[in-house]
Design an enzyme around this catalytic site. Sequence first.
Site: not given
Ligand code: NAD
Length: 511
Positions: A279, A313
């Site tokens: 997602e 998102c």
């Molecule tokens: P992010 O990608 O920076 O982080 C998301 C999660 O991934 C966090 O828990 C982070 O610690 C983890 N993460 C980062 N690098 C990682 C790695 N190498 N290995 C494992 N885990 C890792 O995103 P964010 O800033 O927390 O959230 C915002 C983003 O999420 C936006 O792009 C938003 O659109 C998206 N989002 C999507 C949905 C959906 O349902 N499509 C819902 C909510 C948010």
Amino acid sequence: MRRGADQKVSQMNTPDQTLVTQDRIQALLAATPKGLLIDGAWRESSDGATFEVENPATQEVIAKMSSATSDDARAAMDAAADAQESWARTPSRERAEILRRAFDLVQDRAEELALLMTLEMGKPLAQSRGEVAYGGEFLRWFSEEAVRDYGRYAATPEGNLRMLVTRKPVGPCLLITPWNFPLAMATRKVAPALAAGCTMILKPAALTPLTAHYFAQIMLDAGLPDGVLNVVSTSSASAISEPIMGDRRLRKVSFTGSTPVGKHLMKMAAENVLRTSMELGGNGPLIVFEDADLDKAVAGAMAAKMRNMGEACTAANRLLVHESVAEDFTARLAEKMSALRLGSGVEDGVDVGPLIDAKARDSMEALVADAVAGGARVVTGGKRTEGAGYFFEPTVLRNIAPDARVLREEIFGPVAPVITFRDEAEAVALANDTEYGLASYVFTEDISRGLRIGDRIEFGLMGLNVGVISNAAAPFGGVKQSGLGREGGAEGIAEYTSTQYIGVENPWSAV
Ligand code: NAD
């Protein structure tokens, strides 16, 4: 526009009208588990390391969490793998009842969850309560879905075999969640995984782990057996994901977050041929046709843009408005945006909380500056506010150059760029002109036109004359670079099962 720091904090809408006092905040923070949940017990990280959680409205540190190491990740993987067989064999009715008890506990502790969420994430309490209601629904929905796992028994067309088709839990899962919806993004994964009979390791975002930890304790209180749900918050995400995703016992990774991190995890998942649900980010269009009810369209735009301060998102990223109504729409939108009150989410009457951190606030400034350098006009807002907290004014932009970053990138904040189109074909072309494909919104009183746009728009989700469409019973997810798979609905549990076919000797062959 911002309320004074000495403002009295909110009178909460509970029957006993409990005040959000400092004492209450301190007691709640003290009661929230800050360790790692491994095999049914909260414990410190193996090297004693911790990380801090900040309140984005005040920039105060509100908690110190244990920071999981690779050794802790391996221990969590061991616990999930050990618990898998007995959890899969637990009757689905029992799994359903645990989920249902958890739903009830979320209702009982709704005010605590909402307050924690506001403290660590910043959204106003009313919106946090909305997320508790939405996030809790996944527990109820999947408690109901858990027992509806139908298989089939049928003859092959040739009559030589009988086909026995069943769905089995996929196995231990790694669930990774973002900071913007700290409860709902966890329940949207945990509930279907539990319903399907999977064990799991949950890694919440380091910016907002408290709500997820509180929720994990609710799952234990609801009677979840040891090892089924493990929680490894950490300041080093790769220290967790590398050992777990490299482990042959893991079967699935479900991720919600940004597209770049999602792509990285998909590459890692390829090594182990893991099932994935992704997602990812969005760049949602909101299209307003000339025949739209403008009151409805403005209200929809406000909801789709400003829910969660724009940090969603599903946020409307680009407002595409027919040229004949664009000035009227923009003026009405700007009036509503400028009337919003900024402040700490625990204060009464606040509509807009802070952004999550300084990086997010600075990114709004950079996007507005880039648009203005390209000729855009700031109709309202456009600036950060003075004082503590990462606040940015609700902003409306007009006359934006087509190559402005604000139209190409996911904004993730309270900035609304309005651009115009001449006809339906141009609206569809502009809407689809992005690598993303998550949420979209269409406002028109011509329902045939609305459904026709549904056919032509390359997005997994579309709101027709509404600005908020998320629901636990609906399949949520994107196309293109917004991701793979669906969460919620009947589709949500299928993501955690694999289909098995057993070919059975024709019972008539010996007759
Ligand atoms: P992010 O990608 O920076 O982080 C998301 C999660 O991934 C966090 O828990 C982070 O610690 C983890 N993460 C980062 N690098 C990682 C790695 N190498 N290995 C494992 N885990 C890792 O995103 P964010 O800033 O927390 O959230 C915002 C983003 O999420 C936006 O792009 C938003 O659109 C998206 N989002 C999507 C949905 C959906 O349902 N499509 C819902 C909510 C948010």
